[in-house]
Design a protein around this motif. Structure first.
Motif, PDB file in Angstrom:
ATOM      1  N   GLN A  36      -5.198 -34.459 -23.201  1.00 58.40           N
ATOM      2  CA  GLN A  36      -6.290 -35.187 -23.846  1.00 58.40           C
ATOM      3  C   GLN A  36      -7.605 -34.449 -23.617  1.00 58.40           C
ATOM      4  O   GLN A  36      -8.423 -34.334 -24.529  1.00 58.40           O
ATOM      5  CB  GLN A  36      -6.373 -36.616 -23.310  1.00 58.40           C
ATOM      6  N   ASP A  41      -6.778 -36.069 -29.100  1.00 61.52           N
ATOM      7  CA  ASP A  41      -5.699 -37.023 -29.372  1.00 61.52           C
ATOM      8  C   ASP A  41      -4.380 -36.325 -29.689  1.00 61.52           C
ATOM      9  O   ASP A  41      -4.358 -35.221 -30.234  1.00 61.52           O
ATOM     10  CB  ASP A  41      -6.075 -37.940 -30.542  1.00 61.52           C
ATOM     11  N   SER A  43      -1.016 -35.046 -31.251  1.00 64.21           N
ATOM     12  CA  SER A  43      -0.759 -34.593 -32.619  1.00 64.21           C
ATOM     13  C   SER A  43       0.667 -34.064 -32.696  1.00 64.21           C
ATOM     14  O   SER A  43       1.301 -33.805 -31.688  1.00 64.21           O
ATOM     15  CB  SER A  43      -1.751 -33.486 -32.995  1.00 64.21           C
ATOM     16  N   LYS A  65      -4.816 -42.041 -26.562  1.00 61.80           N
ATOM     17  CA  LYS A  65      -5.455 -41.843 -27.858  1.00 61.80           C
ATOM     18  C   LYS A  65      -6.788 -42.588 -27.903  1.00 61.80           C
ATOM     19  O   LYS A  65      -6.881 -43.753 -27.527  1.00 61.80           O
ATOM     20  CB  LYS A  65      -4.544 -42.338 -28.981  1.00 61.80           C
ATOM     21  N   GLY A  66      -7.819 -41.886 -28.334  1.00 61.90           N
ATOM     22  CA  GLY A  66      -9.148 -42.473 -28.428  1.00 61.90           C
ATOM     23  C   GLY A  66     -10.005 -42.245 -27.189  1.00 61.90           C
ATOM     24  O   GLY A  66     -11.199 -42.503 -27.212  1.00 61.90           O
ATOM     25  N   THR A  67      -9.391 -41.749 -26.106  1.00 63.12           N
ATOM     26  CA  THR A  67     -10.154 -41.442 -24.900  1.00 63.12           C
ATOM     27  C   THR A  67     -11.003 -40.202 -25.168  1.00 63.12           C
ATOM     28  O   THR A  67     -10.504 -39.206 -25.700  1.00 63.12           O
ATOM     29  CB  THR A  67      -9.205 -41.169 -23.708  1.00 63.12           C
TER      30      THR A  67
END
Length: 85
Positions: A36, A41, A43, A65-67
């Motif tokens: 990350q 994110d 993939s 995800k989104g961090t």
């Protein structure tokens, strides 16, 4: 290069030479935070059903995800430091 980036890269080197091998959950957390922090994110396609290790890594990374990249880098640095690196 930012200070956090250099700390992140140094922690990655130290993670390879930890005094003790972390348990599998901690290893997955290290992997996910590293990915990350370095790639963003998750993939690509999820590994096949019989690729248990690949699937576990993918799912650990997907949970982040989104961090934000910087947040993942800092958490990685902190975790490596906590593990004695």
């Amino acid at each position: 290069m930012s200070d956090l980036t250099s700390k992140f890269e140094e922690a990655a080197k130290k993670a390879m030479n930890l005094p003790e091998r972390p348990d599998n959950d901690t290893l997955l957390k290290l992997y996910a935070l590293y990915k990350q922090g370095s790639s963003g994110d998750v993939s690509g396609p999820k590994p096949g059903f019989f690729d248990f290790v690949g699937t576990a890594k993918y799912e650990a990374w997907a949970k982040l995800k989104g961090t934000k990249t910087e947040e993942a880098m800092q958490k990685y640095v902190d975790l490596v430091k906590k593990l004695g690196g």
